[in-house]
Scaffold this motif. Structure first.
Motif, PDB file in Angstrom:
ATOM      1  N   PRO A 151       7.977  -6.614   3.092  1.00 55.11           N
ATOM      2  CA  PRO A 151       8.423  -7.060   4.422  1.00 55.11           C
ATOM      3  C   PRO A 151       9.633  -6.310   4.961  1.00 55.11           C
ATOM      4  O   PRO A 151       9.739  -6.101   6.172  1.00 55.11           O
ATOM      5  CB  PRO A 151       8.739  -8.545   4.196  1.00 55.11           C
ATOM      6  CG  PRO A 151       7.864  -8.951   3.063  1.00 55.11           C
ATOM      7  CD  PRO A 151       7.804  -7.749   2.162  1.00 55.11           C
ATOM      8  N   ALA A 152      10.547  -5.900   4.091  1.00 56.30           N
ATOM      9  CA  ALA A 152      11.774  -5.243   4.557  1.00 56.30           C
ATOM     10  C   ALA A 152      11.497  -3.940   5.293  1.00 56.30           C
ATOM     11  O   ALA A 152      12.345  -3.464   6.063  1.00 56.30           O
ATOM     12  CB  ALA A 152      12.700  -4.970   3.377  1.00 56.30           C
ATOM     13  N   LEU A 153      10.328  -3.346   5.083  1.00 53.33           N
ATOM     14  CA  LEU A 153      10.023  -2.048   5.683  1.00 53.33           C
ATOM     15  C   LEU A 153       9.402  -2.163   7.079  1.00 53.33           C
ATOM     16  O   LEU A 153       9.356  -1.168   7.808  1.00 53.33           O
ATOM     17  CB  LEU A 153       9.065  -1.258   4.795  1.00 53.33           C
ATOM     18  CG  LEU A 153       9.462  -1.046   3.329  1.00 53.33           C
ATOM     19  CD1 LEU A 153       8.417  -0.169   2.635  1.00 53.33           C
ATOM     20  CD2 LEU A 153      10.837  -0.421   3.222  1.00 53.33           C
ATOM     21  N   SER A 166       6.496  -9.006  12.711  1.00 51.72           N
ATOM     22  CA  SER A 166       5.170  -9.535  13.027  1.00 51.72           C
ATOM     23  C   SER A 166       4.038  -8.792  12.331  1.00 51.72           C
ATOM     24  O   SER A 166       2.870  -9.151  12.499  1.00 51.72           O
ATOM     25  CB  SER A 166       4.942  -9.486  14.540  1.00 51.72           C
ATOM     26  OG  SER A 166       4.686  -8.149  14.956  1.00 51.72           O
ATOM     27  N   VAL A 167       4.354  -7.756  11.565  1.00 52.85           N
ATOM     28  CA  VAL A 167       3.298  -6.970  10.918  1.00 52.85           C
ATOM     29  C   VAL A 167       2.700  -7.763   9.757  1.00 52.85           C
ATOM     30  O   VAL A 167       3.424  -8.310   8.913  1.00 52.85           O
ATOM     31  CB  VAL A 167       3.839  -5.625  10.413  1.00 52.85           C
ATOM     32  CG1 VAL A 167       2.818  -4.928   9.516  1.00 52.85           C
ATOM     33  CG2 VAL A 167       4.194  -4.725  11.594  1.00 52.85           C
ATOM     34  N   GLY A 205      -8.056  -7.405   5.798  1.00 55.27           N
ATOM     35  CA  GLY A 205      -7.185  -6.357   5.300  1.00 55.27           C
ATOM     36  C   GLY A 205      -6.668  -5.395   6.345  1.00 55.27           C
ATOM     37  O   GLY A 205      -5.789  -4.569   6.055  1.00 55.27           O
ATOM     38  N   GLU A 206      -7.174  -5.474   7.569  1.00 55.48           N
ATOM     39  CA  GLU A 206      -6.692  -4.580   8.618  1.00 55.48           C
ATOM     40  C   GLU A 206      -5.294  -5.000   9.055  1.00 55.48           C
ATOM     41  O   GLU A 206      -4.998  -6.197   9.188  1.00 55.48           O
ATOM     42  CB  GLU A 206      -7.638  -4.592   9.815  1.00 55.48           C
ATOM     43  CG  GLU A 206      -7.246  -3.589  10.905  1.00 55.48           C
ATOM     44  CD  GLU A 206      -8.242  -3.582  12.074  1.00 55.48           C
ATOM     45  OE1 GLU A 206      -7.889  -3.007  13.118  1.00 55.48           O
ATOM     46  OE2 GLU A 206      -9.343  -4.151  11.935  1.00 55.48           O
ATOM     47  N   LEU A 207      -4.434  -4.025   9.299  1.00 62.02           N
ATOM     48  CA  LEU A 207      -3.066  -4.296   9.723  1.00 62.02           C
ATOM     49  C   LEU A 207      -3.059  -4.745  11.193  1.00 62.02           C
ATOM     50  O   LEU A 207      -3.852  -4.264  12.000  1.00 62.02           O
ATOM     51  CB  LEU A 207      -2.223  -3.028   9.569  1.00 62.02           C
ATOM     52  CG  LEU A 207      -0.750  -3.191   9.195  1.00 62.02           C
ATOM     53  CD1 LEU A 207      -0.619  -3.820   7.822  1.00 62.02           C
ATOM     54  CD2 LEU A 207      -0.055  -1.834   9.232  1.00 62.02           C
ATOM     55  N   ALA A 208      -2.145  -5.662  11.503  1.00 59.64           N
ATOM     56  CA  ALA A 208      -1.960  -6.095  12.882  1.00 59.64           C
ATOM     57  C   ALA A 208      -0.471  -6.166  13.176  1.00 59.64           C
ATOM     58  O   ALA A 208       0.333  -6.487  12.301  1.00 59.64           O
ATOM     59  CB  ALA A 208      -2.616  -7.452  13.120  1.00 59.64           C
ATOM     60  N   VAL A 209      -0.107  -5.854  14.416  1.00 60.57           N
ATOM     61  CA  VAL A 209       1.275  -5.949  14.885  1.00 60.57           C
ATOM     62  C   VAL A 209       1.300  -6.970  16.009  1.00 60.57           C
ATOM     63  O   VAL A 209       0.623  -6.787  17.026  1.00 60.57           O
ATOM     64  CB  VAL A 209       1.801  -4.597  15.399  1.00 60.57           C
ATOM     65  CG1 VAL A 209       3.277  -4.708  15.760  1.00 60.57           C
ATOM     66  CG2 VAL A 209       1.578  -3.492  14.381  1.00 60.57           C
TER      67      VAL A 209
END
Length: 463
Positions: A34-36, A40-41, A47-51
């Motif tokens: 999470p720190a990176l 909201s990511v 498994g697909e990334l969402a912002v």
């Protein structure tokens, strides 16, 4: 090959297998630290990334890649966190990190001030109707035109960087009958724990006036004696990507010592102090940045202690968080084009961007992280080097990162922490059009800086 070349080749092969000493294969190559990332990511169930709920596949399909994706809520939250932590101080957003009219409006909305260092950055701020009294003008070689425009629009403060500039600004102010507020940028001799290209307070570099050599004091006294410019304070900036306050403690001690010298010489207590900032962010698991509150508490205590020791009234503090505001709020989305195993030495994953959208890795060895963004993978980890499409072997996006071993052409890869000095330092090397910036907030995903086209490139080529 010669013996020396053979040794170098063996070392390269060894490092290709192992990567940096701190880099270890993750238990789950799909996991996000999470720190990176912006707040909201997350990964969707597949498994697909969402912002902010916007799937990266849909963003790539609509806006293309490479693509800078800015999490607006995250950016605003970071701005407000610093304003709250440093209540009573002036928090300056560094336009050089990333500037657009939309960002300028959000900076104003969140109650920040804005630093600009060129006429172009000033033009963007003015085009977005930023209050000129909350603008600061930096730069080591401000032109007559830039200084004149700053005076004409009423820029709130100018940080002077040389005797030539003091003379230039004094002449312009006399002509216009105005008295601009100025700070003297002081080189205080602090060796910041960062890369030499982003350390800015040691003696042998282009910024500021030397404290140890007496130039800073001479500049301050000249301004006071001339009476044309309004000397309101001193400025120090020790560098960028700074994780602790030890350097600020040394800088504050030396700068406030200079303030005491000014008081003793001319009986003037300078009402403002800018300690810069350049606070670090997490690019990899090895980075551990302090919170805004921790930074504020330590820096306030430093200034209070030093003022007490010199019987100085506490000045109004200014800080410049730099990348800490915009860096983590943005990621860059790429599409994989090729995957190449080079004789077991290293696996190169080539993406459709590179040093044209992030020069920092090539310029001074900056480290980044990355993740497979378009899907979840059950494959084991593969230590890879993510590289760009440019005709340079130094065109590296991420030097060493574990990706799933089944990474393949067509996959999307996301690199976090690219809000600062990615798009702002972008180039058209190899005549590659610069990438778009898309802002996501709520249900909306909109372009705030459009993608360049070949027509844009050719428009400037007058033959």
């Amino acid at each position: 090959m010669s013996g020396r070349a053979h040794e170098a080749g063996a070392l390269h092969q060894d490092m290709g297998h192992r990567g940096p000493e701190w880099l270890r294969a993750p238990a789950d190559v799909n996991a996000l630290l999470p720190a990176l990332w912006s707040r909201s990511v997350a990964r969707e169930d597949d498994g697909e990334l969402a912002v902010a709920g916007h799937r990266v596949g849909a963003l790539a399909a609509q806006f293309g890649t490479p693509l800078f994706v800015l999490d607006v809520a995250d950016f605003k939250a970071r701005c407000r966190d610093f304003v709250t932590a440093f209540a009573g101080a002036d928090v300056f957003y560094a336009g050089k990190a990333f500037l657009s009219k939309a960002v300028v409006r959000w900076v104003a909305e969140c109650g920040l001030h804005l630093d600009v260092c060129t006429g172009g950055e000033l033009a963007v701020a003015l085009a977005a109707d930023f209050p000129p009294e909350r603008l600061g003008l930096h730069g080591n070689n401000k032109s007559v035109a830039e200084l004149g425009r700053a005076l004409d629009v009423g820029v709130g403060r100018i940080v002077v960087d040389s005797f030539d500039e003091i003379d230039r600004l004094t002449a312009l102010a006399r002509e216009r009958g105005v008295r601009p507020r100025v700070l003297v940028r002081t080189t205080c001799g602090v060796e910041a724990h960062t890369h030499e290209f982003i350390a800015t307070a040691h003696e042998d570099q282009k910024f500021g006036l030397s404290l140890s050599g007496g130039a800073a004091l001479a500049a301050a006294l000249r301004i006071i004696d001339d009476g044309v410019l309004d000397l309101v304070g001193l400025h120090s900036h020790i560098g960028s990507q700074i994780f602790d306050t030890a350097g600020f403690e040394v800088a504050a001690r030396r700068i406030l010592g200079l303030a005491a010298q000014v008081r003793d010489a001319r009986g003037v207590d300078l009402p403002e102090l800018d300690l810069g900032g350049g606070f670090g962010i997490a690019y990899t698991s090895q980075d551990d940045p302090a919170s805004p509150k921790e930074l504020a508490d330590r820096m306030r205590a430093i200034v209070a202690d030093e003022c007490r020791a010199r019987a100085l009234p506490e000045p109004r503090l200014s800080i410049e968080p730099g990348r800490a505001l915009i860096g983590p709020a943005m990621l860059t989305l790429y599409e994989v084009g090729t995957v190449k195993d080079v004789d077991g030495i290293r696996t190169y994953v080539s993406v459709d961007g590179g040093m044209s959208d992030n020069i920092r890795t090539a310029l001074y060895g900056a480290t980044y992280s990355a993740t497979l963004a378009s899907r979840r993978s059950a494959a084991g980890p593969l230590l890879a080097r993510i590289v760009g499409k440019h005709c340079e072997s130094g065109d590296i996006v991420v030097s060493d990162e574990f990706l799933p071993s089944d990474v393949r052409p067509g996959d999307l890869v996301a690199v976090p922490g690219t809000g600062a000095y990615g798009r702002s330092m972008a180039s058209n090397y190899n005549h590659v059009p610069r990438a778009a910036v898309v802002a996501v907030e709520g249900d909306e995903a909109r372009v705030i800086v459009r993608r360049e086209t070949e027509d844009d490139l050719l428009r400037l080529d007058v033959g």
